[in-house]
Design a protein around this motif. Sequence first.
Motif, PDB file in Angstrom:
ATOM      1  N   TYR A   1       0.841  -1.378  -0.081  1.00  0.00           N
ATOM      2  CA  TYR A   1      -0.054  -0.200  -0.055  1.00  0.00           C
ATOM      3  C   TYR A   1       0.864   1.187   0.025  1.00  0.00           C
ATOM      4  O   TYR A   1       2.001   1.267   0.257  1.00  0.00           O
ATOM      5  CB  TYR A   1      -1.049  -0.220   1.262  1.00  0.00           C
ATOM      6  N   THR A   2       0.392   2.513  -0.443  1.00  0.00           N
ATOM      7  CA  THR A   2       0.983   3.335  -0.875  1.00  0.00           C
ATOM      8  C   THR A   2       2.052   3.847   0.210  1.00  0.00           C
ATOM      9  O   THR A   2       3.307   4.176   0.047  1.00  0.00           O
ATOM     10  CB  THR A   2       0.148   4.629  -1.087  1.00  0.00           C
ATOM     11  N   ASP A   3       1.624   4.147   1.443  1.00  0.00           N
ATOM     12  CA  ASP A   3       2.288   4.703   2.444  1.00  0.00           C
ATOM     13  C   ASP A   3       3.549   3.854   2.916  1.00  0.00           C
ATOM     14  O   ASP A   3       4.838   3.974   3.220  1.00  0.00           O
ATOM     15  CB  ASP A   3       1.706   4.783   3.857  1.00  0.00           C
ATOM     16  N   LYS A   4       3.497   2.424   2.805  1.00  0.00           N
ATOM     17  CA  LYS A   4       4.686   1.409   3.070  1.00  0.00           C
ATOM     18  C   LYS A   4       5.611   1.508   2.045  1.00  0.00           C
ATOM     19  O   LYS A   4       6.712   1.592   2.205  1.00  0.00           O
ATOM     20  CB  LYS A   4       3.909   0.040   3.271  1.00  0.00           C
ATOM     21  N   ILE A   5       5.106   1.543   0.747  1.00  0.00           N
ATOM     22  CA  ILE A   5       5.859   1.624  -0.320  1.00  0.00           C
ATOM     23  C   ILE A   5       6.910   2.730  -0.139  1.00  0.00           C
ATOM     24  O   ILE A   5       8.057   2.969  -0.484  1.00  0.00           O
ATOM     25  CB  ILE A   5       5.195   1.443  -1.560  1.00  0.00           C
ATOM     26  N   GLN A   6       6.183   3.784   0.126  1.00  0.00           N
ATOM     27  CA  GLN A   6       6.914   5.406   0.049  1.00  0.00           C
ATOM     28  C   GLN A   6       7.980   5.237   1.188  1.00  0.00           C
ATOM     29  O   GLN A   6       9.052   5.641   1.116  1.00  0.00           O
ATOM     30  CB  GLN A   6       5.826   6.273   0.240  1.00  0.00           C
ATOM     31  N   GLU A   7       7.591   4.561   2.456  1.00  0.00           N
ATOM     32  CA  GLU A   7       8.464   4.397   3.369  1.00  0.00           C
ATOM     33  C   GLU A   7       9.679   3.660   2.838  1.00  0.00           C
ATOM     34  O   GLU A   7      11.054   4.157   3.273  1.00  0.00           O
ATOM     35  CB  GLU A   7       7.839   3.659   4.439  1.00  0.00           C
ATOM     36  N   TYR A   8       9.662   2.433   2.267  1.00  0.00           N
ATOM     37  CA  TYR A   8      10.705   1.804   1.634  1.00  0.00           C
ATOM     38  C   TYR A   8      11.215   2.544   0.936  1.00  0.00           C
ATOM     39  O   TYR A   8      12.805   2.572   0.791  1.00  0.00           O
ATOM     40  CB  TYR A   8      10.148   0.355   1.171  1.00  0.00           C
ATOM     41  N   ALA A   9      10.651   3.046  -0.203  1.00  0.00           N
ATOM     42  CA  ALA A   9      11.275   4.006  -1.053  1.00  0.00           C
ATOM     43  C   ALA A   9      12.478   5.079  -0.501  1.00  0.00           C
ATOM     44  O   ALA A   9      13.608   5.273  -1.028  1.00  0.00           O
ATOM     45  CB  ALA A   9      10.475   4.593  -1.991  1.00  0.00           C
ATOM     46  N   ASP A  10      12.036   5.679   0.536  1.00  0.00           N
ATOM     47  CA  ASP A  10      12.859   6.668   1.371  1.00  0.00           C
ATOM     48  C   ASP A  10      14.083   5.833   2.100  1.00  0.00           C
ATOM     49  O   ASP A  10      14.973   6.846   2.460  1.00  0.00           O
ATOM     50  CB  ASP A  10      11.922   7.238   2.403  1.00  0.00           C
ATOM     51  N   ARG A  11      14.021   4.651   2.203  1.00  0.00           N
ATOM     52  CA  ARG A  11      15.218   4.045   2.784  1.00  0.00           C
ATOM     53  C   ARG A  11      16.546   3.722   1.854  1.00  0.00           C
ATOM     54  O   ARG A  11      17.346   3.355   2.098  1.00  0.00           O
ATOM     55  CB  ARG A  11      14.740   2.580   3.560  1.00  0.00           C
ATOM     56  N   LEU A  12      15.930   3.906   0.445  1.00  0.00           N
ATOM     57  CA  LEU A  12      16.890   3.554  -0.445  1.00  0.00           C
ATOM     58  C   LEU A  12      18.257   4.566  -0.701  1.00  0.00           C
ATOM     59  O   LEU A  12      18.390   5.162  -1.516  1.00  0.00           O
ATOM     60  CB  LEU A  12      16.126   3.560  -2.011  1.00  0.00           C
ATOM     61  N   VAL A  13      18.884   4.587   0.477  1.00  0.00           N
ATOM     62  CA  VAL A  13      20.053   5.456   0.314  1.00  0.00           C
ATOM     63  C   VAL A  13      21.153   4.874  -0.439  1.00  0.00           C
ATOM     64  O   VAL A  13      21.938   5.539  -1.182  1.00  0.00           O
ATOM     65  CB  VAL A  13      20.415   5.736   1.988  1.00  0.00           C
ATOM     66  N   VAL A  14      21.306   3.410  -0.222  1.00  0.00           N
ATOM     67  CA  VAL A  14      22.454   3.077  -1.108  1.00  0.00           C
ATOM     68  C   VAL A  14      21.990   1.952  -2.271  1.00  0.00           C
ATOM     69  O   VAL A  14      22.579   1.631  -3.237  1.00  0.00           O
ATOM     70  CB  VAL A  14      23.407   2.048  -0.287  1.00  0.00           C
ATOM     71  N   GLY A  15      20.577   1.609  -2.009  1.00  0.00           N
ATOM     72  CA  GLY A  15      19.932   0.953  -2.953  1.00  0.00           C
ATOM     73  C   GLY A  15      19.316   1.663  -4.162  1.00  0.00           C
ATOM     74  O   GLY A  15      19.353   2.710  -4.055  1.00  0.00           O
ATOM     75  N   ASN A  16      18.787   0.819  -5.034  1.00  0.00           N
ATOM     76  CA  ASN A  16      18.480   1.459  -6.158  1.00  0.00           C
ATOM     77  C   ASN A  16      17.024   0.685  -6.662  1.00  0.00           C
ATOM     78  O   ASN A  16      16.635   1.164  -7.845  1.00  0.00           O
ATOM     79  CB  ASN A  16      19.520   1.433  -7.460  1.00  0.00           C
TER      80      ASN A  16
END
Length: 210
Positions: A16-31
Amino acid sequence: QLQQLRAIFVKADELYTDKIQEYADRLVVGNALVLEMKPQSGALKWNSKAWSATAFSLAGDPLSAEMQTLLAQLKQKGVYLVAQISICRDELYGSRSTVVTLRNDAGFNYTDEGGLWLDAYSLDVRNYTVDMVRELYDMGFDEVVLADVMHPVLEEGVTLQYTREMSTPASPINAVCGFALSVADELKERDGVLSIYVNSQSALVGRELT
């Protein structure tokens, strides 16, 4: 010519949107984000129009407009989007169709501690896979990963019945490799990347191949 993938895996029940956005915000070294669009339960996370999905009521709810917008925004920001779908482990499809599962000697659905097994030889399973992959590309995913492309490891003396007769001897190796080649050939004109997870213990025969 593919680049290294460093991704966060998002389970089906977290799509769901909020969770995906949360994970996307964690992509500091990931892509990348890997979204589990079809778990082993077989319940699709999108409203598929594939023949099998509509014939056996496997289609999920449509992705919300908010979700579609978020995925498009993430792509624009350079996030690589991967959809993962389970293939030979599918409780829903296996329980609703009588022609896609592996069978035991008595003619009943073959099951083990993990549940039902779909037959990698099945043309319906192969066509369903191709249809799903095409839809996921159309939804904007850069890559589709086929998970659980495998065959059960059988105990001594146990044999299986497959969904169709073949000109070559039936075997775990022929089932899995034949599936992979067939699906890849159907998708050879694809724009996106197609990957398959292969674990030699569970995907093929539980022994080192020679």
